[in-house]
Design a protein around this motif. Structure first.
Motif, PDB file in Angstrom:
ATOM      1  N   ASP A   3      14.475   1.661  -0.689  1.00  0.00           N
ATOM      2  CA  ASP A   3      15.289   0.367   0.264  1.00  0.00           C
ATOM      3  C   ASP A   3      13.985  -0.314   0.408  1.00  0.00           C
ATOM      4  N   VAL A   4      13.393  -1.440   0.660  1.00  0.00           N
ATOM      5  CA  VAL A   4      12.092  -3.016   0.235  1.00  0.00           C
ATOM      6  C   VAL A   4      12.992  -4.223   0.793  1.00  0.00           C
ATOM      7  N   HIS A   7      13.297   7.107  -1.001  1.00  0.00           N
ATOM      8  CA  HIS A   7      14.055   8.239  -0.615  1.00  0.00           C
ATOM      9  C   HIS A   7      14.135   9.258  -2.126  1.00  0.00           C
ATOM     10  N   ALA A   8      14.776  10.525  -1.524  1.00  0.00           N
ATOM     11  CA  ALA A   8      15.054  11.383  -2.641  1.00  0.00           C
ATOM     12  C   ALA A   8      14.742  11.528  -3.908  1.00  0.00           C
ATOM     13  N   THR A  18       0.798  -1.245   0.084  1.00  0.00           N
ATOM     14  CA  THR A  18      -0.412  -0.144  -0.060  1.00  0.00           C
ATOM     15  C   THR A  18       0.722   1.319  -0.061  1.00  0.00           C
ATOM     16  N   GLY A  19       0.385   2.250  -1.076  1.00  0.00           N
ATOM     17  CA  GLY A  19       1.076   3.846  -0.628  1.00  0.00           C
ATOM     18  C   GLY A  19       0.461   4.931  -0.317  1.00  0.00           C
ATOM     19  N   VAL A  20      -0.739   3.936   1.036  1.00  0.00           N
ATOM     20  CA  VAL A  20      -1.632   5.128   1.698  1.00  0.00           C
ATOM     21  C   VAL A  20      -0.990   5.291   3.033  1.00  0.00           C
ATOM     22  N   THR A  21      -1.102   6.583   3.361  1.00  0.00           N
ATOM     23  CA  THR A  21       0.446   6.760   4.083  1.00  0.00           C
ATOM     24  C   THR A  21      -0.311   7.970   5.421  1.00  0.00           C
ATOM     25  N   LEU A  37       3.831   1.769   2.049  1.00  0.00           N
ATOM     26  CA  LEU A  37       4.998   3.005   2.392  1.00  0.00           C
ATOM     27  C   LEU A  37       5.501   3.678   3.467  1.00  0.00           C
ATOM     28  N   GLY A  38       6.278   4.568   4.200  1.00  0.00           N
ATOM     29  CA  GLY A  38       7.382   5.002   4.180  1.00  0.00           C
ATOM     30  C   GLY A  38       7.353   4.770   5.928  1.00  0.00           C
ATOM     31  N   HIS A  39       7.168   3.531   5.255  1.00  0.00           N
ATOM     32  CA  HIS A  39       7.533   2.373   6.522  1.00  0.00           C
ATOM     33  C   HIS A  39       8.963   1.219   6.231  1.00  0.00           C
TER      34      HIS A  39
END
Length: 481
Positions: free
Chosen positions: A284-285, A265-266, A233-236, A258-260
């Motif tokens: 990074d994943v 980045h960048a 999920t891209g839901v933040t 996303l975000g976890h």
């Protein structure tokens, strides 16, 4: 939107050896097949016909597919929902897996030119002969279900979905990438057994059917989550993200957020002030580190779609698909979608975009914000089920002049009277009314200058109609003398 192009290669129609798909008889067969589909109750064209989500019946879809031999169970599948970004993400996933040498079916909606754009195989649309043969397989089943369900037989979208799975089985695809049509829980696509699912984003859209809070909308879209099947999920935003997390937990579905678990980045735009910028990302994943992944679709919002798509590709790699980093890079560069911040002319800069809710219009305006142009004019039309006042309030902050019209290729359009009544209440910039998109484009051809921006947005239907008009006759918005 269903006209047949003579550029498609001639093919023999089923059961004949002398009639080709480009002959008058072949054209008739093809058009009759497409007309058969469009004759069905069609919530894409008449959403008011659906009183609630309960009008979307998965049992009917399951019966339809069972009578066709359950083709959806014969194809390995990934399933993607979201308020926006699901089509772009689906295309990125498909292109990545194609770059790895696999045969990939991609199901998206709506279409721009031909109905069969909805179900491509390695970027190729079905031939007219294939469409005729597929519809011939559907007809007797549909007739039986019509008798069983009386006035509530299979809908256009259900038939399009079933037809796509039939085509993917016949074409022996290695993977089908399925984009949800509306919502998720009761969408016609939600009868598959996916390897991976994804929810790209949550924003307000189709509130009459999906709910008037982001949490309610998230729960409807999270209905695609299957037991023990990983979900990306891209839901933040906290509320909808929590709703998705709860449903994933209840299904014992591994969740990558996303975000976890997914760190983006960048984000860097490829420098350009002449056209909307594309981005490069670091990601990074799953223990993998990617640097300077380049995207071919413009806009910062595409970086989040790419993060979801790459994560899905890595999960497919854990399920038997061999996908290298080089192939991921190649797939991202190959991924493009029509009517997503699409540049159709450069003198003046003319852009068509299918943005249709607040989040997608905001993303469009952000993407266009860094352009070096003198004056920005937007042509806007939208559908009755949208928050029209919200969309106009966004556009009036970012454009110098707002032109309002009504697209003519679909009955969902907000009327000119409604737009004219709303405009003075919402718009703070000069605005004009046009009876139809052609009138607006002809005026733009005479008044929009080289060095200006002319943007067309508010609906997929408007963007498609305007693109056709530009290609068919207006072609280019000439600068003023």
């Amino acid at each position: 939107m269903n006209s047949f192009s003579s550029a498609d290669r001639p093919l023999t129609t089923p059961g004949t050896s002398s009639v080709t798909a480009t002959s008058p008889a072949g054209l008739d067969c093809y058009q009759q097949a497409v007309d058969f589909l469009y004759a069905r109750l069609n919530y894409e064209r008449t959403p008011d016909a659906a009183g609630s989500l309960q009008d979307f019946k998965l049992a009917r879809m399951e019966e339809l597919l069972a009578e066709l031999g359950n083709p959806q169970l014969a194809v390995r599948t990934v399933h993607i929902a979201g308020s926006k970004g699901k089509g772009s993400t689906a295309t990125m996933v498909a292109r990545i897996v194609e770059a790895a040498g696999y045969r990939v079916g991609l199901f998206t909606s709506p279409h721009v030119d031909h109905f069969e754009e909805r179900f491509t195989v390695n970027s190729q649309i079905a031939t007219p002969q294939q469409v005729i043969a597929l519809v011939d397989r559907l007809r007797p089943v549909v007739e039986r279900l019509d008798q069983r369900y009386l006035a509530q037989g299979p809908t256009f979208f259900e038939l399009a979905t079933a037809l796509s799975w039939l085509h993917f089985v016949e074409q022996k695809v290695d993977l089908a990438v399925m984009e949800v049509g509306l919502g998720g829980r009761l969408d016609s696509t939600n009868v598959c057994s996916p390897l991976v699912t994804a929810i790209t984003s949550i924003s307000r859209d189709h509130t009459r059917l999906l709910g008037d809070t982001l949490e309610a909308i998230a729960r409807e879209k999270a209905g695609i989550i299957k037991r023990c099947v990983p979900v990306v999920t891209g839901v933040t935003a906290a509320g909808p993200a929590q709703a998705i997390s709860e449903i994933a937990h209840s299904q014992s579905a591994p969740l990558l957020r996303l975000g976890h678990e997914i760190q983006l980045h960048a984000e860097r735009a490829v420098e350009s002030t002449a056209e909307p910028a594309c981005y490069q990302i670091d990601l990074d994943v799953l223990g993998r580190h990617f640097r300077d992944l380049s995207l071919s679709m413009s806009g910062e919002h595409q970086t989040r779609n790419a993060a979801v798509a790459v994560t899905m590709a890595l999960l497919l790699g854990e399920r038997g698909f061999q996908i290298s980093e080089a192939q991921i890079r190649a797939g991202l560069l190959a991924a493009q979608c029509p009517l997503r911040v699409e540049v159709v002319d450069r003198q003046p800069l003319t852009i068509v975009d299918a943005g249709h809710n607040a989040a997608s219009i905001e993303a469009l305006c952000q993407t266009l914000g860094g352009l070096s142009v003198r004056r920005k004019t937007v042509l806007f039309a939208t559908s009755r089920d949208k928050e029209v006042d919200v969309l106009l309030s966004i556009l009036t902050r970012h454009f110098d002049e707002i032109w309002l019209t009504r697209y003519s290729n679909n009955p969902r359009a907000v009327t000119l009277d409604e737009l004219e009544a709303l405009a003075p209440q919402v718009l703070t910039k000069p605005w004009r009314m046009f009876a139809n998109p052609r009138d607006a484009l002809e005026t733009a051809a005479a008044t929009v200058a080289d060095g200006d921006l002319f943007c067309i947005t508010g609906s997929f239907f408007l963007a498609a109609e305007a693109k056709h008009l530009l290609a068919d006759g207006l072609r280019q918005l000439q600068p003023r003398n």
